[in-house]
Design a protein around this motif. Structure first.
Motif, PDB file in Angstrom:
ATOM      1  N   VAL A 283       2.349   1.659  -3.496  1.00 28.23           N
ATOM      2  CA  VAL A 283       1.356   2.148  -4.454  1.00 28.23           C
ATOM      3  C   VAL A 283       1.092   3.626  -4.215  1.00 28.23           C
ATOM      4  O   VAL A 283       0.993   4.419  -5.165  1.00 28.23           O
ATOM      5  CB  VAL A 283       0.049   1.318  -4.349  1.00 28.23           C
ATOM      6  CG1 VAL A 283      -1.088   1.991  -5.103  1.00 28.23           C
ATOM      7  CG2 VAL A 283       0.274  -0.093  -4.857  1.00 28.23           C
ATOM      8  N   TRP A 284       0.988   4.036  -2.973  1.00 27.64           N
ATOM      9  CA  TRP A 284       0.759   5.442  -2.652  1.00 27.64           C
ATOM     10  C   TRP A 284       1.906   6.321  -3.168  1.00 27.64           C
ATOM     11  O   TRP A 284       1.680   7.364  -3.781  1.00 27.64           O
ATOM     12  CB  TRP A 284       0.587   5.596  -1.138  1.00 27.64           C
ATOM     13  CG  TRP A 284       0.329   7.003  -0.718  1.00 27.64           C
ATOM     14  CD1 TRP A 284      -0.815   7.714  -0.853  1.00 27.64           C
ATOM     15  CD2 TRP A 284       1.275   7.879  -0.106  1.00 27.64           C
ATOM     16  NE1 TRP A 284      -0.651   8.983  -0.352  1.00 27.64           N
ATOM     17  CE2 TRP A 284       0.630   9.109   0.118  1.00 27.64           C
ATOM     18  CE3 TRP A 284       2.601   7.747   0.289  1.00 27.64           C
ATOM     19  CZ2 TRP A 284       1.270  10.189   0.696  1.00 27.64           C
ATOM     20  CZ3 TRP A 284       3.235   8.826   0.875  1.00 27.64           C
ATOM     21  CH2 TRP A 284       2.578  10.035   1.070  1.00 27.64           C
ATOM     22  N   ILE A 285       3.140   5.894  -2.945  1.00 33.11           N
ATOM     23  CA  ILE A 285       4.313   6.649  -3.421  1.00 33.11           C
ATOM     24  C   ILE A 285       4.314   6.705  -4.941  1.00 33.11           C
ATOM     25  O   ILE A 285       4.553   7.752  -5.549  1.00 33.11           O
ATOM     26  CB  ILE A 285       5.614   6.024  -2.875  1.00 33.11           C
ATOM     27  CG1 ILE A 285       5.715   6.272  -1.365  1.00 33.11           C
ATOM     28  CG2 ILE A 285       6.839   6.586  -3.591  1.00 33.11           C
ATOM     29  CD1 ILE A 285       6.867   5.546  -0.693  1.00 33.11           C
TER      30      ILE A 285
ATOM     31  N   LEU B 200       0.820  -1.212   0.000  1.00 28.11           N
ATOM     32  CA  LEU B 200       0.000   0.000   0.000  1.00 28.11           C
ATOM     33  C   LEU B 200       0.857   1.267   0.000  1.00 28.11           C
ATOM     34  O   LEU B 200       0.561   2.230  -0.712  1.00 28.11           O
ATOM     35  CB  LEU B 200      -0.955  -0.002   1.183  1.00 28.11           C
ATOM     36  CG  LEU B 200      -2.124  -1.001   1.102  1.00 28.11           C
ATOM     37  CD1 LEU B 200      -2.936  -0.968   2.392  1.00 28.11           C
ATOM     38  CD2 LEU B 200      -2.994  -0.699  -0.081  1.00 28.11           C
ATOM     39  N   VAL B 201       1.915   1.265   0.787  1.00 28.88           N
ATOM     40  CA  VAL B 201       2.823   2.419   0.820  1.00 28.88           C
ATOM     41  C   VAL B 201       3.497   2.588  -0.542  1.00 28.88           C
ATOM     42  O   VAL B 201       3.621   3.708  -1.061  1.00 28.88           O
ATOM     43  CB  VAL B 201       3.858   2.278   1.958  1.00 28.88           C
ATOM     44  CG1 VAL B 201       4.969   3.304   1.817  1.00 28.88           C
ATOM     45  CG2 VAL B 201       3.178   2.412   3.307  1.00 28.88           C
TER      46      VAL B 201
ATOM     47  N   ARG C 251       1.749   6.501  -7.022  1.00 27.74           N
ATOM     48  CA  ARG C 251       0.689   7.389  -7.507  1.00 27.74           C
ATOM     49  C   ARG C 251       1.051   8.856  -7.290  1.00 27.74           C
ATOM     50  O   ARG C 251       0.777   9.705  -8.141  1.00 27.74           O
ATOM     51  CB  ARG C 251      -0.631   7.069  -6.810  1.00 27.74           C
ATOM     52  CG  ARG C 251      -1.221   5.752  -7.294  1.00 27.74           C
ATOM     53  CD  ARG C 251      -2.589   5.525  -6.775  1.00 27.74           C
ATOM     54  NE  ARG C 251      -3.484   6.493  -7.413  1.00 27.74           N
ATOM     55  CZ  ARG C 251      -4.716   6.739  -7.004  1.00 27.74           C
ATOM     56  NH1 ARG C 251      -5.207   6.106  -5.962  1.00 27.74           N
ATOM     57  NH2 ARG C 251      -5.468   7.609  -7.624  1.00 27.74           N
ATOM     58  N   ASN C 252       1.672   9.176  -6.160  1.00 25.37           N
ATOM     59  CA  ASN C 252       2.101  10.558  -5.902  1.00 25.37           C
ATOM     60  C   ASN C 252       3.119  11.007  -6.933  1.00 25.37           C
ATOM     61  O   ASN C 252       3.065  12.138  -7.417  1.00 25.37           O
ATOM     62  CB  ASN C 252       2.698  10.690  -4.501  1.00 25.37           C
ATOM     63  CG  ASN C 252       1.698  11.232  -3.516  1.00 25.37           C
ATOM     64  OD1 ASN C 252       0.599  11.600  -3.873  1.00 25.37           O
ATOM     65  ND2 ASN C 252       2.092  11.266  -2.262  1.00 25.37           N
TER      66      ASN C 252
END
Length: 79
Positions: A14-16, A11-12, A18-19
Motif C-alpha cells: 500500500v505504501w509503494i 502495508l509495504v 500510494r507513493n
C-alpha cells in the motif's frame, strides 16, 4: 507469525502504491504558462530622462514627463 508477515507485506504494498500515485500526479503537466504581455512603448521624461511606459507619461506643452511636478518645472523654466 504468518499473519504479521502478511500484514507487513500488505502495508509495504500500500505504501509503494500510494507513493507511485503521488509521483504520477506531480508528473502530470500543470496549466499552460501564460504568455507575457507585449512590451509597452517607452518614452523618456524631458526633465530627468527617466524612461517610463508611454501610457503612464504626463503630457505637457513641451513634451512628455514622468510626473506633474517635472512638467510644471519644465514649463516654468521655459516660460
Amino acid at each position: 507469525m504468518k499473519f504479521v508477515l502478511v500484514i507487513a507485506v500488505v502495508l509495504v504494498a500500500v505504501w509503494i502504491w500510494r507513493n507511485n500515485r503521488q509521483n504520477e500526479r506531480s508528473d502530470a503537466p500543470g496549466p499552460a504558462p501564460r504568455r507575457p504581455a507585449s512590451p509597452a512603448p517607452m518614452v523618456a521624461c524631458d526633465h530627468c530622462a527617466m524612461h517610463l511606459p508611454q501610457d503612464e507619461a504626463v503630457r505637457g506643452q513641451r513634451g512628455v514627463y514622468c510626473c506633474h511636478e517635472h512638467r510644471r518645472q519644465a514649463e516654468e523654466a521655459a516660460g
